[in-house]
Design a protein around this motif. Structure first.
Motif, PDB file in Angstrom:
ATOM      1  N   LEU A 121    -122.034 -39.703  45.910  1.00 21.16           N
ATOM      2  CA  LEU A 121    -122.892 -38.976  44.976  1.00 21.16           C
ATOM      3  C   LEU A 121    -123.309 -37.634  45.574  1.00 21.16           C
ATOM      4  N   VAL A 122    -123.043 -36.561  44.830  1.00 16.94           N
ATOM      5  CA  VAL A 122    -123.532 -35.229  45.178  1.00 16.94           C
ATOM      6  C   VAL A 122    -124.674 -34.922  44.226  1.00 16.94           C
ATOM      7  N   GLU A 123    -125.820 -34.531  44.775  1.00 20.54           N
ATOM      8  CA  GLU A 123    -126.988 -34.421  43.906  1.00 20.54           C
ATOM      9  C   GLU A 123    -128.012 -33.465  44.498  1.00 20.54           C
ATOM     10  N   GLN A 124    -128.532 -32.573  43.633  1.00 19.86           N
ATOM     11  CA  GLN A 124    -129.589 -31.649  44.077  1.00 19.86           C
ATOM     12  C   GLN A 124    -130.953 -32.319  44.074  1.00 19.86           C
TER      13      GLN A 124
ATOM     14  N   LEU B 140    -119.449 -38.642  41.985  1.00 15.47           N
ATOM     15  CA  LEU B 140    -120.389 -38.140  40.975  1.00 15.47           C
ATOM     16  C   LEU B 140    -120.943 -36.796  41.419  1.00 15.47           C
ATOM     17  N   ASP B 141    -120.720 -35.764  40.617  1.00 18.40           N
ATOM     18  CA  ASP B 141    -121.168 -34.416  40.973  1.00 18.40           C
ATOM     19  C   ASP B 141    -122.341 -33.998  40.088  1.00 18.40           C
ATOM     20  N   GLU B 142    -123.538 -33.998  40.672  1.00 21.63           N
ATOM     21  CA  GLU B 142    -124.768 -33.549  39.996  1.00 21.63           C
ATOM     22  C   GLU B 142    -125.007 -34.257  38.653  1.00 21.63           C
ATOM     23  N   PRO B 143    -125.064 -35.597  38.632  1.00 21.48           N
ATOM     24  CA  PRO B 143    -125.248 -36.287  37.352  1.00 21.48           C
ATOM     25  C   PRO B 143    -126.580 -36.012  36.668  1.00 21.48           C
TER      26      PRO B 143
ATOM     27  N   GLU C  54    -124.984 -28.147  55.203  1.00 17.57           N
ATOM     28  CA  GLU C  54    -125.514 -26.767  55.167  1.00 17.57           C
ATOM     29  C   GLU C  54    -124.392 -25.806  55.529  1.00 17.57           C
ATOM     30  N   THR C  55    -124.201 -24.809  54.684  1.00 22.16           N
ATOM     31  CA  THR C  55    -123.150 -23.788  54.861  1.00 22.16           C
ATOM     32  C   THR C  55    -121.832 -24.391  55.346  1.00 22.16           C
ATOM     33  N   GLY C  56    -121.415 -25.469  54.684  1.00 22.45           N
ATOM     34  CA  GLY C  56    -120.095 -26.049  54.936  1.00 22.45           C
ATOM     35  C   GLY C  56    -120.002 -27.026  56.081  1.00 22.45           C
TER      36      GLY C  56
ATOM     37  N   ILE D 258    -126.337 -34.404  50.217  1.00 24.17           N
ATOM     38  CA  ILE D 258    -127.340 -33.480  49.681  1.00 24.17           C
ATOM     39  C   ILE D 258    -127.269 -32.153  50.429  1.00 24.17           C
ATOM     40  N   GLY D 259    -127.777 -31.108  49.770  1.00 25.09           N
ATOM     41  CA  GLY D 259    -127.737 -29.778  50.368  1.00 25.09           C
ATOM     42  C   GLY D 259    -128.076 -28.742  49.311  1.00 25.09           C
ATOM     43  N   ALA D 260    -128.324 -27.536  49.754  1.00 20.32           N
ATOM     44  CA  ALA D 260    -128.684 -26.452  48.835  1.00 20.32           C
ATOM     45  C   ALA D 260    -127.473 -26.034  47.998  1.00 20.32           C
ATOM     46  N   ASN D 261    -127.728 -25.210  46.996  1.00 19.96           N
ATOM     47  CA  ASN D 261    -126.644 -24.633  46.201  1.00 19.96           C
ATOM     48  C   ASN D 261    -125.702 -23.855  47.105  1.00 19.96           C
ATOM     49  N   GLY D 262    -124.401 -24.049  46.922  1.00 27.08           N
ATOM     50  CA  GLY D 262    -123.430 -23.292  47.710  1.00 27.08           C
ATOM     51  C   GLY D 262    -123.188 -23.833  49.108  1.00 27.08           C
ATOM     52  N   ALA D 263    -123.756 -25.010  49.412  1.00 26.61           N
ATOM     53  CA  ALA D 263    -123.612 -25.563  50.771  1.00 26.61           C
ATOM     54  C   ALA D 263    -122.239 -26.187  51.006  1.00 26.61           C
TER      55      ALA D 263
END
Length: 235
Positions: A189-192, A158-161, A208-210, A33-38
């Motif tokens: 699983l990658v998920e916002q 899984l990217d943002e299902p 966070e930031t990579g 998990i992480g913010a957009n662009g992390a």
């Protein structure tokens, strides 16, 4: 099952992933998990071979796959459901599923697996002749997941299902993810939607930031004050 060691990825001068270390054990659901662009999507794309690692290692069941091409990783049973689904809109539901098995030669088993996808997602069975572009967002997500399962993955990325889906459908998708996992498929699983992701994950990492900044069980992170404030609405 999967070990990532000191993974670095650059987009030109941008250092997108910085010494990422991450482990997924056989049979687990692990969430990132992480913010957009992390760096969440970049991590998945690098595991599946769509992005090239600058340095570091990706090890699948003891084999270093860092320099393999994407299709070679599919042959080694790594399968990704991309962000935004990326189904083939002009093709039928059935044709999309058949494409998911394009590296396989066992025709009888492919038929069985298509039936299994229809068991998991009954709506797809009803729509098998329909062109995929005419499906609803939730149905397209189910199709993308079903197509990925057609390669018989050992690990499913899984990217943002849940992206863009109504809350009721989000719950349904997450129940299906748990169901897929219970039949023996390991999941990263990658998920916002951090709340939902942590509720089904055995373990979780925060990026966070990579850089990975936190890890623990899904339960531990969902109770962490830091995570509550940053990702769960500060309850």
């Amino acid at each position: 099952m999967l070990q990532i060691k000191n993974l670095n990825v650059h987009y030109g001068v941008i250092h997108a992933l910085k010494d990422v270390n991450l482990t997924v054990n056989k049979g687990e659901i692990v969430t990132l998990i992480g913010a957009n662009g992390a760096g969440k999507t970049t991590t998945l794309r690098t595991i599946s071979g769509l992005n090239k690692a600058t340095s570091g290692d990706i090890i699948l069941e003891g084999t270093n796959i860092t320099n393999l091409l994407a299709h070679q990783r599919v042959e080694m049973k790594v399968s990704q459901v991309p962000e935004g689904r990326r189904i083939f809109p002009e093709m039928s539901v059935l044709e999309n599923l058949e494409l998911g098995a394009f590296l396989r030669k066992d025709k009888n088993e492919i038929k069985k697996d298509i039936d299994h996808v229809y068991d998991l997602f009954p709506i797809l069975g009803k729509r098998k002749k329909q062109t995929a572009g005419t499906l609803s967002g939730g149905e397209q997500q189910m199709l993308a997941m079903g197509r990925a399962l057609m390669s018989r993955p050992k690990i499913l990325l899984l990217d943002e299902p849940s992206m863009g889906l109504a809350p009721l459908l989000v719950r349904e998708i997450f129940e299906i993810i748990k169901n897929i996992n219970s039949t023996g498929t390991t999941i990263l699983l990658v998920e916002q939607n951090a709340r939902m992701a942590l509720s089904i994950a055995h373990r979780a990492y925060v990026i966070e930031t990579g850089s990975i900044v936190l890890s623990g069980t899904g339960e531990e992170l969902s109770k962490s004050d830091e995570i509550q404030k940053a990702y769960l609405g500060g309850e």
